[in-house]
Design an enzyme around this catalytic site. Structure first.
Site, PDB file in Angstrom:
ATOM      1  CG  HIS A 202      24.282  42.025  18.171  1.00 35.20           C
ATOM      2  ND1 HIS A 202      24.114  40.657  18.127  1.00 35.20           N
ATOM      3  CD2 HIS A 202      23.284  42.495  18.952  1.00 35.20           C
ATOM      4  CE1 HIS A 202      23.055  40.318  18.849  1.00 35.20           C
ATOM      5  NE2 HIS A 202      22.530  41.408  19.352  1.00 35.20           N
ATOM      6  CD  GLU A 242      17.597  45.452  11.402  1.00 33.23           C
ATOM      7  OE1 GLU A 242      17.336  44.793  12.424  1.00 33.23           O
ATOM      8  OE2 GLU A 242      16.821  46.305  10.939  1.00 33.23           O
ATOM      9  CG  HIS A 244      20.809  40.037  15.031  1.00 30.19           C
ATOM     10  ND1 HIS A 244      20.691  40.827  16.142  1.00 30.19           N
ATOM     11  CD2 HIS A 244      19.965  40.541  14.105  1.00 30.19           C
ATOM     12  CE1 HIS A 244      19.818  41.790  15.912  1.00 30.19           C
ATOM     13  NE2 HIS A 244      19.349  41.639  14.677  1.00 30.19           N
ATOM     14  CD  GLU A 259      15.606  40.848  13.211  1.00 31.28           C
ATOM     15  OE1 GLU A 259      14.419  40.889  13.565  1.00 31.28           O
ATOM     16  OE2 GLU A 259      16.471  40.159  13.800  1.00 31.28           O
TER      17      GLU A 259
END
Length: 270
Positions: A202, A242, A244, A259
Site C-alpha cells: 500500500h 491493516e 497503511h 487501521e
C-alpha cells in the site's frame, strides 16, 4: 505518517482529527470538522504539518498552536508532498489534476492530460514531481511548470498507489499485482514481485541506502527491500493490523499507522 523532530504525527480519518505521539504519550487535535477525512500528512520545512482533507475538498495545516484550511477548487485531494521548490504539492484524484500551494496560500492546478487516471500519491525526485496513476496504470512525472510525462507500467491493471523518491530513483507499489516497482530518472521501470502476491502493498518510503520499506495491507506486515529489490526482512504486525502509512526515522526505525487504531514502531535488523 509524518515525523517532526521527536514527534510522530498521523491522521485519524474517521474521527476528523490528528494525533501526535511524543515519548509514548498521545495527544489528539480535533479539527472541528468530523467529516473532513484527514488523509495524507507531511511536515514542511517551516515546521508546519500539512494534510489533505478528502471529505471537504480542502488542505489543512497545523503548526502545534494554530492551523488553517485551504480550499481546493477542483475536487477531493489525497496525495501530498513537499516539492523541489519547497511548496506543497497534492493530487486531486477525481479531477485528474496536480495542485500546488504557494507560500502565499494561493492554489495553482495543473491538468495531467489524462481522463480517469486517478492520480493517487505523489513524491519529489530529481527536481520533478512523480505520482502514481492508479486507474491509468502508469507513473506520472511533472515539472514544476506543469509539463507532464507518463510512463505506462509493464503489468496490466497493477493498481499503483504508494510512491517515494529515493537517492537514485523512485519506488512505488502495485497493490493489485503484489509487486514493488522502481523507476529511474530516464523512465526505466523495474518491477519486483513480492513473495506473497496477495499481500496488497500500500505505502512505501525510500531509505538512504537505496532500498525501501513497504506496508503490506493484506498480510498485516511491513517488508524492507534493498537497493536491488531483494527482501531483507519482513515484520508481522499482528492479526487485523491493516498497516497503511509509514515513516522512517533518522535512526532507521520505522513508524507504521495501523487501521485498528494504533501505531507500531519497528526496529530493523542489522
Amino acid at each position: 505518517m509524518a515525523l517532526r523532530g521527536a514527534e510522530v504525527w498521523t491522521t485519524l480519518v474517521h474521527a476528523g482529527a490528528l494525533a501526535r505521539l511524543t515519548d509514548g504519550e498521545v495527544r489528539e487535535i480535533d479539527l472541528g470538522a468530523p467529516d473532513s477525512r484527514p488523509s495524507v500528512i507531511t511536515a514542511t520545512p517551516d515546521g508546519r504539518l500539512w494534510f489533505t482533507r478528502s471529505g471537504d475538498n480542502s488542505l489543512g495545516w497545523y503548526d502545534g498552536d494554530a492551523g488553517a484550511t485551504v480550499k481546493v477548487p477542483s475536487g477531493s485531494p489525497y496525495g501530498l508532498c513537499v516539492g523541489p521548490d519547497d511548496a506543497v504539492w497534492f493530487t486531486v484524484m477525481d479531477a485528474d489534476v496536480i495542485g500546488r500551494v504557494g507560500a502565499d496560500g494561493a492554489v495553482t492546478e495543473f491538468p495531467i492530460g489524462t481522463t480517469g487516471a486517478f492520480p493517487a500519491l505523489i513524491t519529489s525526485f530529481g527536481g520533478d514531481l512523480w505520482f502514481t496513476l492508479n486507474a491509468g496504470n502508469a507513473i506520472g512525472r511533472m515539472t514544476v511548470d506543469g509539463v507532464v510525462t507518463t510512463y505506462p507500467l509493464p503489468t496490466d491493471a497493477a493498481g499503483a498507489v504508494g510512491i517515494s523518491g529515493g537517492p537514485d530513483g523512485v519506488w512505488f507499489v502495485e497493490i493489485l499485482a503484489g509487486q514493488v516497482g522502481r523507476i529511474d530518472a530516464d523512465g526505466v521501470i523495474t518491477e519486483v514481485p513480492l513473495p506473497d502476491r496477495e499481500a496488497k502493498p500500500h505505502a512505501v518510503v525510500a531509505t538512504a541506502d537505496g532500498g525501501c520499506w513497504v506496508t503490506l495491507w493484506g498480510s498485516g506486515s511491513v517488508v524492507r527491500l534493498d537497493a536491488g529489490g531483494g527482501v531483507r526482512e519482513t515484520v508481522a504486525l499482528g492479526d487485523e493490523a491493516e498497516p497503511h502509512g509509514l515513516a522512517v526515522a533518522p535512526d532507521g526505525s520505522v513508524w507504521v499507522a495501523l487501521e485498528r487504531g494504533s501505531v507500531a514502531h519497528v526496529q530493523p535488523q542489522e
